[in-house]
Design an enzyme around this catalytic site. Structure first.
Site, PDB file in Angstrom:
ATOM      1  N   HIS A 169      -9.317  -4.212  11.278  1.00 28.61           N
ATOM      2  CA  HIS A 169      -9.879  -4.292   9.934  1.00 28.61           C
ATOM      3  C   HIS A 169     -11.131  -3.429   9.779  1.00 28.61           C
ATOM      4  O   HIS A 169     -11.836  -3.565   8.795  1.00 28.61           O
ATOM      5  CB  HIS A 169     -10.264  -5.758   9.675  1.00 28.61           C
ATOM      6  CG  HIS A 169      -9.753  -6.328   8.407  1.00 28.61           C
ATOM      7  ND1 HIS A 169      -8.526  -6.902   8.289  1.00 28.61           N
ATOM      8  CD2 HIS A 169     -10.318  -6.413   7.173  1.00 28.61           C
ATOM      9  CE1 HIS A 169      -8.351  -7.334   7.058  1.00 28.61           C
ATOM     10  NE2 HIS A 169      -9.419  -7.042   6.363  1.00 28.61           N
TER      11      HIS A 169
ATOM     12  N   GLU B  60       0.823  -1.221   0.000  1.00 25.00           N
ATOM     13  CA  GLU B  60       0.000   0.000   0.000  1.00 25.00           C
ATOM     14  C   GLU B  60       0.848   1.257   0.000  1.00 25.00           C
ATOM     15  O   GLU B  60       0.557   2.220  -0.708  1.00 25.00           O
ATOM     16  CB  GLU B  60      -0.968   0.005   1.188  1.00 25.00           C
ATOM     17  CG  GLU B  60      -2.171  -0.918   1.021  1.00 25.00           C
ATOM     18  CD  GLU B  60      -1.889  -2.344   1.445  1.00 25.00           C
ATOM     19  OE1 GLU B  60      -0.754  -2.612   1.900  1.00 25.00           O
ATOM     20  OE2 GLU B  60      -2.799  -3.191   1.327  1.00 25.00           O
TER      21      GLU B  60
END
Lengths: 338, 328
Positions: free
Chosen positions: B129, B60
């Protein structure tokens, strides 16, 4: 003449070009001596990382590139900006926080930018600009342009995650980018041997990311030029990225507030014996391009130019309070309004 | 008008903009050959080819920075984060490089880039998450933050985001992807900084955005049905720029204000709005601003626990009743 010899011949610079490198290195050295004085006089704020000792890397490598190529570096950026051709007054003005600085007084020493020279900064979070360089090279490939990207960073950046992600992407997508690791042997006060599991940096990109690594004597401007010239041809040939380790040394501390207890005066003196400016001076004397009279004239000319830029920058206007709101956005909108 | 899902609206927005401008491209994890982890980019690889719809490795920080570097030299990348929970390993790119390079260079560069993906709790994904990054991103000057609540808005706002010359964080929600709405076939764009009254009413102002707007509307409907309360739901659409004037106009009319969000309550967007409303509407308020947010804990896994933590229509109803001194 064999093709290899022909090719090598083609890579050789003209002597006049080398004299110009010599002058550029003198400018960088003199700029930073003045910068150091100005810092001590508190005319320069923030962190200030001097490049003295490493001049051959920026000058030799950027001499091998074209004005259309993209250049990006870390926070020790004075040398790269000067070698790229940014005006000294704009650089001093930036250091002094003036409106006419190369970043309009918003960046300071660590954040020199010059879009017109394809100089993309000046980035102060270690390693954070390396993925940006990959994106710039991505754009070059996307648009099928004839450019390369030169991305400079220190040995310290090579243990950052951003470096490894960026190198993997550059290798994966075969992007036209020259990674130049300026190994000055210390990440702040930590020697590369105490920071890197594999301190031989040129070995770290080939097997891991499919990017060939080479090293070069970073105190030898001509050697850096030759290596970068070959690297640029490699990248322009569509072969993907390449990694160069320039072995160099910084004469000053990591920043201006560094007592340098991590190294001895003897170690510093040993490297200064191989000063990159002195080295090129000898090479040019041997070629008959310089003598003591010319050297003295050049030094005086450079000293005068640097002093003139410094004095001019001190006369440049300060930014106005309202300028804080400028350039937050390209399509600006104000703070909360009724 | 065709009835389409939220994710199809996003897909249409990206496809239209990519057809319009060859410098727009999409990168992210599984966006190409897999057709998108949540099928937002379905069919785009076939339509635009592997140069413009590109799978990225799980890096990322690397690919967020790649997008920014491409934007620095004028391309217009769309960077998909599978979820913004994964953007946390790229925060230096997202919150440092994206909003600040233009400023630090004295305005020499534009950064026309969109970071888009899921923000907010999914289905029992547990704490790391389940990030709502709205407050985190809205905190930072230099970013624009968009959080649509319906397919129509999603399409118009994403097209605007792609054409914007500044870095835009575009927040989606897993539970919204299947929302359906009629969306016009002819092209339209929606401006940033203009809130939308999703439901008019004179009894209480509810400020919401993204998924929280969906539950605010449920609560408003319930209160109308059961208690005859007419709640005005102000959908912010964009958190930066913030349409404060629309909020103020509504609160001055109703005298009450409730904010609804999915993220943590401390230093939240709702906290900011509450502060602004008391600054601007102090004399108009008949009750303190009431904030509805997730409980101030990391997101638990167990279903009943997550349901206890994440705000729902029931909690919004209670907050409105509290804010308006409603006596059942």
């Amino acid at each position: 003449m064999s093709t290899v010899a022909e090719k090598n011949q083609k890579l050789e610079p003209a002597v006049t070009q080398m004299v110009d490198w010599y002058r550029q290195m003198l400018v960088i050295r003199q700029f930073e001596l003045r910068c150091s004085q100005s810092y001590q006089q508190q005319k320069v704020g923030g962190f200030c990382h001097l490049y003295m000792g490493q001049e051959a890397v920026a000058v030799g490598s950027l001499a091998a590139l074209r004005p259309s190529d993209y250049v990006i570096t870390a926070y020790r950026d004075h040398g790269h900006a000067i070698a790229r051709g940014t005006g000294l007054t704009a650089l001093f003005a930036e250091l002094y926080g003036r409106a006419t600085g190369c970043s309009h007084g918003k960046g300071g020493s660590m954040h020199f930018f010059d879009r017109g020279k394809n100089f993309f900064g000046g980035h102060a979070i270690v390693g954070a600009h390396i993925p940006l360089a990959v994106g710039m090279a991505w754009a070059v490939k996307y648009r099928a342009e004839d450019r390369v990207v030169a991305c400079f960073f220190g040995d310290g950046a090579m243990n950052q995650g951003a470096f490894h992600e960026a190198l993997n992407l550059a290798g994966l997508f075969k992007l036209p980018i020259i990674f130049v690791a300026e190994n000055n042997q210390y990440g702040m006060g930590t020697h590369v041997d105490r920071a890197s599991a594999v301190p031989d940096l040129k070995l770290r990109t080939g097997d891991a990311y499919g990017i060939d690594g080479k090293d070069v004597d970073g105190m030898d401007c001509l050697a850096v030029y030759r290596m970068t010239r070959a690297a640029a041809e490699y990248c322009r040939g569509g072969n993907g990225a390449i990694f160069l380790e320039a072995k160099t040394y910084r004469y000053r501390g990591h920043s201006m507030s560094d007592p340098q207890k991590y190294r001895t005066k003897e170690e510093l003196a040993r490297y200064q014996e191989h000063d990159p400016i002195g080295r090129l001076e000898e090479q040019l004397k041997a070629r008959g391009a310089l003598d003591e009279r010319k050297i003295e004239a050049l030094r005086q000319e450079v000293h005068a130019a640097v002093e003139a830029a410094h004095h001019q920058a001190e006369q440049e206007p300060w930014p106005q309070p309202d300028d804080v709101w400028k350039d937050v956005y390209a399509n600006p909108f104000g703070p909360y309004q009724l | 008008m065709p009835l389409i899902q939220f994710r199809e609206a996003l897909n249409q927005a990206m496809c239209e903009e990519m057809q319009r401008d060859p410098e727009v491209f999409l990168i992210g994890e599984e966006v190409a050959e897999y057709d998108g982890a949540y099928k937002v980019s379905r069919g785009m690889l076939a339509k635009f080819g592997p140069q413009r719809v590109v799978d990225m490795p799980i890096s990322e920080c690397g690919f967020a920075g790649l997008g920014l570097g491409a934007a620095l030299v004028g391309l217009r990348p769309i960077v998909e984060f599978m979820t913004f929970s994964f953007s946390l390993v790229a925060l230096d790119q997202l919150l440092n490089n994206a909003p600040k390079i233009r400023y630090m260079s004295g305005g020499q560069f534009k950064l026309p880039i969109v970071f888009r993906g899921i923000s907010g709790p999914g289905r029992q994904l547990a704490a790391t998450h389940a990030w709502s990054v709205d407050a985190l991103c809205t905190h930072v000057p230099g970013l624009k933050v968009v959080a649509p609540s319906c397919p129509y808005d999603a399409k118009g706002l994403l097209k605007t985001a792609i054409r914007d010359d500044d870095p835009v964080v575009f927040l989606e929600s897993e539970s919204m992807y299947t929302l359906r709405q009629e969306v016009p076939e002819q092209e339209y764009l929606l401006p940033f900084g203009q809130a939308d009254i999703k439901r008019p009413g004179g009894d209480c102002t509810v400020v919401a955005w993204g998924q929280s707007c969906v539950i605010a509307l449920e609560a408003a409907e319930q209160l109308h049905r059961e208690n005859g309360l007419e709640v005005e739901v102000v959908d912010l659409r964009t958190l930066r720029p913030l349409d404060l004037s629309r909020i103020i106009q509504s609160v001055r009319r109703t005298g009450y204000c409730v904010t609804v969000e999915e993220g943590y309550p401390t230093c939240s967007v709702g906290a900011e709005i509450a502060a602004l409303v008391q600054e601007k509407c102090f004399d108009d308020l008949d009750h303190a601003v009431v904030r509805v947010a997730s409980l101030d804990v990391p997101m638990p896994y167990s279903k009943p626990l997550q349901e206890h933590v994440v705000p729902d229509a029931r909690r919004v109803v209670q907050a409105i009743q509290q804010a308006t001194y409603f006596q059942g």
